[in-house]
Design a protein around this motif. Structure first.
Motif, PDB file in Angstrom:
ATOM      1  N   ASN A 181     -10.060  39.499 -55.001  1.00 52.84           N
ATOM      2  CA  ASN A 181     -10.953  40.075 -54.005  1.00 52.84           C
ATOM      3  C   ASN A 181     -10.915  41.595 -54.085  1.00 52.84           C
ATOM      4  OD1 ASN A 181     -11.558  37.523 -53.114  1.00 52.84           O
ATOM      5  ND2 ASN A 181     -10.436  37.665 -51.184  1.00 52.84           N
ATOM      6  N   ASP A 255     -19.644  41.143 -49.646  1.00 50.97           N
ATOM      7  CA  ASP A 255     -18.884  40.729 -48.472  1.00 50.97           C
ATOM      8  C   ASP A 255     -17.941  41.877 -48.137  1.00 50.97           C
ATOM      9  OD1 ASP A 255     -17.074  39.695 -46.628  1.00 50.97           O
ATOM     10  OD2 ASP A 255     -17.218  37.665 -47.448  1.00 50.97           O
ATOM     11  N   MET A 257     -16.280  42.372 -45.200  1.00 50.50           N
ATOM     12  CA  MET A 257     -15.302  42.079 -44.160  1.00 50.50           C
ATOM     13  C   MET A 257     -13.910  41.977 -44.789  1.00 50.50           C
ATOM     14  SD  MET A 257     -17.161  41.971 -41.456  1.00 50.50           S
ATOM     15  CE  MET A 257     -16.076  41.184 -40.254  1.00 50.50           C
ATOM     16  N   LYS A 258     -13.029  42.906 -44.426  1.00 51.49           N
ATOM     17  CA  LYS A 258     -11.719  42.972 -45.072  1.00 51.49           C
ATOM     18  C   LYS A 258     -10.876  41.724 -44.859  1.00 51.49           C
ATOM     19  CE  LYS A 258     -11.194  47.986 -45.340  1.00 51.49           C
ATOM     20  NZ  LYS A 258     -10.332  49.155 -45.012  1.00 51.49           N
ATOM     21  N   ASN A 259     -11.100  41.030 -43.736  1.00 52.53           N
ATOM     22  CA  ASN A 259     -10.313  39.828 -43.480  1.00 52.53           C
ATOM     23  C   ASN A 259     -10.975  38.567 -44.015  1.00 52.53           C
ATOM     24  OD1 ASN A 259     -12.410  39.800 -41.726  1.00 52.53           O
ATOM     25  ND2 ASN A 259     -11.218  39.260 -39.897  1.00 52.53           N
ATOM     26  N   SER A 260     -12.066  38.749 -44.770  1.00 51.53           N
ATOM     27  CA  SER A 260     -12.776  37.599 -45.329  1.00 51.53           C
ATOM     28  C   SER A 260     -12.054  37.064 -46.564  1.00 51.53           C
ATOM     29  CB  SER A 260     -14.202  38.001 -45.705  1.00 51.53           C
ATOM     30  OG  SER A 260     -14.830  36.980 -46.452  1.00 51.53           O
ATOM     31  N   SER A 261     -12.161  35.777 -46.752  1.00 58.62           N
ATOM     32  CA  SER A 261     -11.604  35.156 -47.970  1.00 58.62           C
ATOM     33  C   SER A 261     -12.362  35.571 -49.212  1.00 58.62           C
ATOM     34  CB  SER A 261     -11.635  33.633 -47.834  1.00 58.62           C
ATOM     35  OG  SER A 261     -10.874  33.202 -46.728  1.00 58.62           O
ATOM     36  N   PHE A 263     -13.710  38.846 -49.570  1.00 54.75           N
ATOM     37  CA  PHE A 263     -13.894  40.291 -49.451  1.00 54.75           C
ATOM     38  C   PHE A 263     -14.184  40.933 -50.811  1.00 54.75           C
ATOM     39  CE2 PHE A 263     -11.688  44.548 -49.435  1.00 54.75           C
ATOM     40  CZ  PHE A 263     -12.707  45.212 -48.759  1.00 54.75           C
ATOM     41  N   ASN A 303     -15.935  30.740 -54.723  1.00 57.07           N
ATOM     42  CA  ASN A 303     -15.709  32.186 -54.610  1.00 57.07           C
ATOM     43  C   ASN A 303     -16.221  32.971 -55.811  1.00 57.07           C
ATOM     44  OD1 ASN A 303     -13.872  31.532 -56.561  1.00 57.07           O
ATOM     45  ND2 ASN A 303     -12.084  32.403 -55.526  1.00 57.07           N
TER      46      ASN A 303
END
Length: 935
Positions: A181, A255, A257-261, A263, A303
């Motif tokens: 990521n 994506d 969002m830093k806390n996204s799977s 990211f 992913n």
């Protein structure tokens, strides 16, 4: 049918069909010698001179595939102001290299390479070594590396059509592997000439992730027009070399969002494929990327670790024209899409797609690929790891050996027919199988299996032993190197990376990082101060035969990332081979070398110890007439007296059978001239040329006139019935300002050097300049000129005999100077200097003129003395081609605004070609020009 049984049946079916077709062809034609010729780029001699000491220079040049192997050469040296000296006692018929060990390198030295056929000699290549050049074995290209970026993969192609290569470098910032990521920097491509001239920058934008598996780029002449294009995957926000945006500039599909799977990943949004003009970086054609992303899970995960595995190559799928092949996926589902580039548009040729993971051709791809004519039918196949796709987009065979990291395709075993493929394979997670394999490239038959049940990350195959014929194969973890029969022949090299032809023999050397080693002998070269790329892969920016003889250059970045260094061997050799870049397989391997996990290039024939002389490739050069035409220099001409050549008029001297150029010679070199007095007191200079390309100063024109000829401008010369007529702007004095009268006067001559006054023309005012004369189709003559008292409009006058003129009034209500009228493409054209470029008008009757919206020569060029607008032009139409001669003030740039010294006053004459399309004229001033003006 499943697994290997399905593969075997399909392979047998393909063989049966191929055999029937072969028999049919043999019956119809008797042989397969009539295979189509591949269209391949034109190359010049690639002359390279490296300063090896203060008294020695190493000289190297290309033997071309179109040359006879016995082609003889002569080498000449010349110092400024002296005659040429031939360096070789006898014609050179061995290696295409020469060591000049008696040169004075404190002086500027000119070298010339000439071909010799019988007793006839032809000069073909020139290079100048400056006395100030340092002693070093590399060329250096200054870069515009963005802050935080590193010069990455490099590719080469002829972007301007001059027969020499330009460089495109992938500038890489923060990158991520597909398995990780994180946000990345925007991928950037930059193009340069080998002299360091910057051409353009393309920024793929934030919607293309940076990383080895994302940003594959192909640089090749895809439409065979003589100039290469760049093609790569693009997205919303990609900015081309002209600054234009593809898709939606504001779109952000990452994506964030830093806390996204997921990211940093890009899982949605449009994906494009774009072809860019190689000379300008302008986007020419954009289509949706194929194979499309679709359902992520169909590729193996959600992913994009599986779906965003991209590869690319160029292949001659029809045997004649290049196609580009873009791919997606190789761990499981696998897809390849072939495209043709026709009429400046991408056109889909075929798509191969396994659709699912349980398919004989799924999961066989590598982190790289190769292109070769494995079945010898004249058309290329795609060697996609452990399987091969035929030229028609149908699977040729699949070995089922699975994914790997490295493969090598060539005639590795010269004692068996055809090509071989050596590959290594990953066996992760305890998977059992073959770790290293040699196979027949045509059938997929396994010839050797090694590293059983071992996970092998790297492997190489090449002839590296100068004492032995044939290739050796070895891999990381192997103790021994093996010959093509699988016999251990010696210790495995510690280097399991790249290869390079470097020294005097035919075997290949080992290249790892910035070091070159000889098998069982040790290091023979280190590129000190330079670094490799791609992390632990330690690969070069590029390894290719781009200059000099057949041996390869090594391109590396400097330690500070601000330059590229092109290293070349300085070891003489007697071995003679045509340039590797005209071996079709090798040339295509340079195009795909930048793809993912870079691999070294290979030839289509066995090149090594004990080799036979290679058969010449079945190629047709694109625009081969360039070999017989004159390559136009930039600048075309500078006056040696005042350095102020302007307002060129080019005319054929019928008696002397050569071209004359007459021009205003502004007094750029004269010091202490105030105001605009430097453009007064001007003479008319004369230069001559056999081909209208290579000009030599001759003299100053002489005028016999009862009136003042203190200031002479803008000659126009018209030839009629054995007499040359000049219509010349005459100013009666030398002035510091523009507020003075000027007239157009008529002179005649028999030799273009001595001119006799005939009259001062009675025209519309006492401030007229810049005449241009054309014969009318119904008889008589017409002159166009500039009336400065009427807003600098264009006026015209008519004559029956070139002596007596009747003014007819205004032709164009436009501000401009130097009107030039000529006939071409069944209509008439007028070019007018607007001081911000040249305006173009079109007419069918020489009375009504329609203005074209676009100017020409309004955008600064990139060549020497051409980075400003073009001015006051002449046009010569010869053999249905139109050539425009114009002048520039090289020092009049935005950076020099307000300055008025020699650099801003000097001027150069330039030459470009006009092009006609869709009813308009255009001019690509930066494109290389080979002119055909010799009569």
């Amino acid at each position: 049918m499943k697994g290997s049984s399905a593969i075997a049946v399909w392979s047998q079916h393909r063989k049966l069909v191929a055999m029937r077709l072969l028999l049919l062809l043999l019956v119809l034609f008797g042989s397969l010698d009539g295979q189509a010729q591949r269209l391949l780029e034109y190359l010049d001699r690639g002359l390279l001179v490296l300063k090896t000491s203060e008294h020695s220079n190493y000289i190297s040049w290309r033997l071309l595939a179109t040359d006879d192997y016995a082609q003889a050469f002569n080498i000449y040296r010349q110092y400024d102001g002296q005659k040429k000296t031939k360096l070789n006692k006898y014609p050179l018929t061995k290696g295409t290299n020469f060591l000049d060990d008696a040169v004075d390198n404190t002086r500027d030295v000119h070298y010339t390479v000439a071909t010799l056929v019988g007793k006839k000699e032809k000069e073909e290549a020139f290079v100048v070594v400056k006395g100030t050049d340092p002693v070093r074995t590399y060329l250096e290209i200054p870069l515009r590396t963005p802050a935080g970026y590193v010069p990455g993969d490099v590719s080469v192609a002829d972007l301007d059509g001059d027969g020499s290569y330009e460089i495109v470098v992938h500038q890489t910032g923060k990158a991520h592997d597909n398995a990780h990521n994180g946000l990345t920097d925007e991928p950037i491509f930059q193009a340069y000439k080998l002299d360091g001239t910057f051409l353009w920058e393309i920024n793929l934008g934030k919607n293309v992730r940076e990383g080895a598996h994302y940003t594959q780029f192909m640089l090749y002449d895809l439409d065979s027009d003589g100039r290469a294009e760049l093609v790569c995957k693009t997205a919303d926000g990609t900015r081309d070399g002209k600054g234009d945006i593809i898709g939606q500039a504001s779109a952000d599909w990452r994506d964030t969002m830093k806390n996204s799977s997921f990211f940093g990943r890009i899982l949605t949004g449009p994906e494009y494929l774009t072809v860019f003009d190689g000379l300008t970086g302008e986007a020419l054609s954009t289509v949706d990327y194929l194979p499309a992303r679709g359902d992520l899970q169909s590729w193996g995960d959600k992913n994009a670790n599986r779906s965003d595995r991209f590869l690319a190559c160029v292949a001659y799928l029809d045997g004649t024209h290049p196609s580009v092949v873009m791919t997606r996926g190789y761990y499981e589902r696998t897809a390849l899409a072939a495209w043709d580039f026709k009429d400046k548009k991408l056109v889909s040729r075929w798509v191969f797609d396994t659709q699912q993971r349980k398919h004989p051709y799924s999961g066989q791809g590598f982190h790289n690929l190769a292109v070769a004519d494995v079945d010898q039918d004249g058309k290329d196949e795609i060697v996609f790891g452990a399987m091969t796709i035929d030229d028609d987009g149908i699977g040729l065979y699949s070995t089922g050996l699975g994914h790997g990291d490295a493969l090598h395709v060539s005639d590795l075993d010269p004692d068996r027919p055809g090509l071989e493929i050596f590959s290594i394979h990953e066996l992760k997670g305890g998977r059992q199988g073959v770790g290293a394999a040699l196979r027949d490239a045509k059938t997929g038959k396994i010839l050797y299996k090694g590293a059983i049940d071992q996970d092998v990350p790297r492997g190489v195959a090449a002839n590296i032993d100068p004492k032995q014929k044939g290739a050796y194969m070895w891999w990381l973890g192997a103790e021994s190197a093996y010959d093509m029969q699988g016999k251990a022949v010696g210790p495995a090299p510690k280097s399991v990376n790249f290869l390079i032809w470097w020294d005097a023999d035919l075997s290949r050397e080992l290249l790892n990082s910035n070091r070159i080693e000889k098998y069982q002998q040790g290091e023979i070269f280190e590129a000190k101060g330079a670094l490799s790329i791609n992390g632990t892969k330690n690969t070069p920016n590029l390894n290719a035969d781009i200059l000099g003889d057949w041996r390869e250059e090594l391109i590396l970045r400097s330690e500070d990332n601000q330059t590229l260094r092109i290293y070349s061997t300085t070891i003489p050799t007697d071995h003679r081979l045509y340039t590797l870049m005209q071996d079709p397989q090798y040339r295509l391997s340079i195009a795909w070398q930048n793809v993912a996990y870079n691999q070294p290039p290979h030839t289509s024939y066995y090149l090594g110890t004990g080799m036979d002389k290679p058969v010449k490739p079945n190629i047709q050069l694109v625009k081969p007439e360039r070999q017989q035409q004159a390559k136009v220099p930039k600048p075309l001409y500078r006056d040696p007296i005042e350095d102020g050549a302007a307002d060129p008029a080019v005319v054929w001297h019928a008696a002397k059978k050569c071209w004359y150029m007459l021009y205003t010679n502004r007094r750029a070199k004269s010091a202490g001239l105030s105001g605009v007095s430097w453009v007064h007191g001007t003479a008319i200079g004369i230069a001559t040329s056999k081909d209208a390309v290579h000009w030599q100063y001759l003299d100053t024109a002489r005028f016999d006139s009862p009136k003042s000829t203190a200031t002479l401008w803008a000659p126009d010369v018209f030839y009629h019935q054995g007499t040359y007529h000049m219509y010349l702007t005459v100013v009666p004095g030398v002035f510091e300002h523009w507020q003075h009268p000027r007239s157009i006067e008529h002179f005649t001559s028999k030799d273009l050097r001595r001119w006799t006054y005939q009259s001062t023309l009675n025209l519309s005012s006492d401030k007229v300049i810049d005449a241009c004369v054309l014969a009318l189709p119904q008889g008589g003559f017409r002159m166009w000129y500039n009336n400065e008292k009427d807003g600098k409009s264009v006026y015209y006058a008519d004559s029956d005999d070139l002596y007596t003129w009747t003014d007819k009034g205004k032709a164009l209500a436009t501000r401009g100077e130097g009107p030039k009228v000529f006939a071409w493409k069944e209509q008439y054209w007028m070019v007018v200097d607007t001081w911000k470029g040249l305006a173009i008008y079109r007419s069918t009757d020489l009375l009504q003129w329609n203005k074209q919206p676009e100017l020409i020569l309004d955008k600064p060029g990139i060549s020497i003395d051409d980075a400003v607008v073009g001015g006051h032009a002449d046009v010569i139409v010869e053999k249905d081609r139109a050539y425009i001669y114009y002048f520039t003030h090289p020092g009049r740039t935005s950076q020099n605004k307000g300055k008025d010294d020699y650099e801003q006053r000097r001027s150069s004459v330039q030459l470009a070609e006009l092009h006609f399309a869709d009813g308009k004229l255009s001019c690509v001033r930066d494109a290389a020009l080979f002119a055909d003006l010799e009569r």
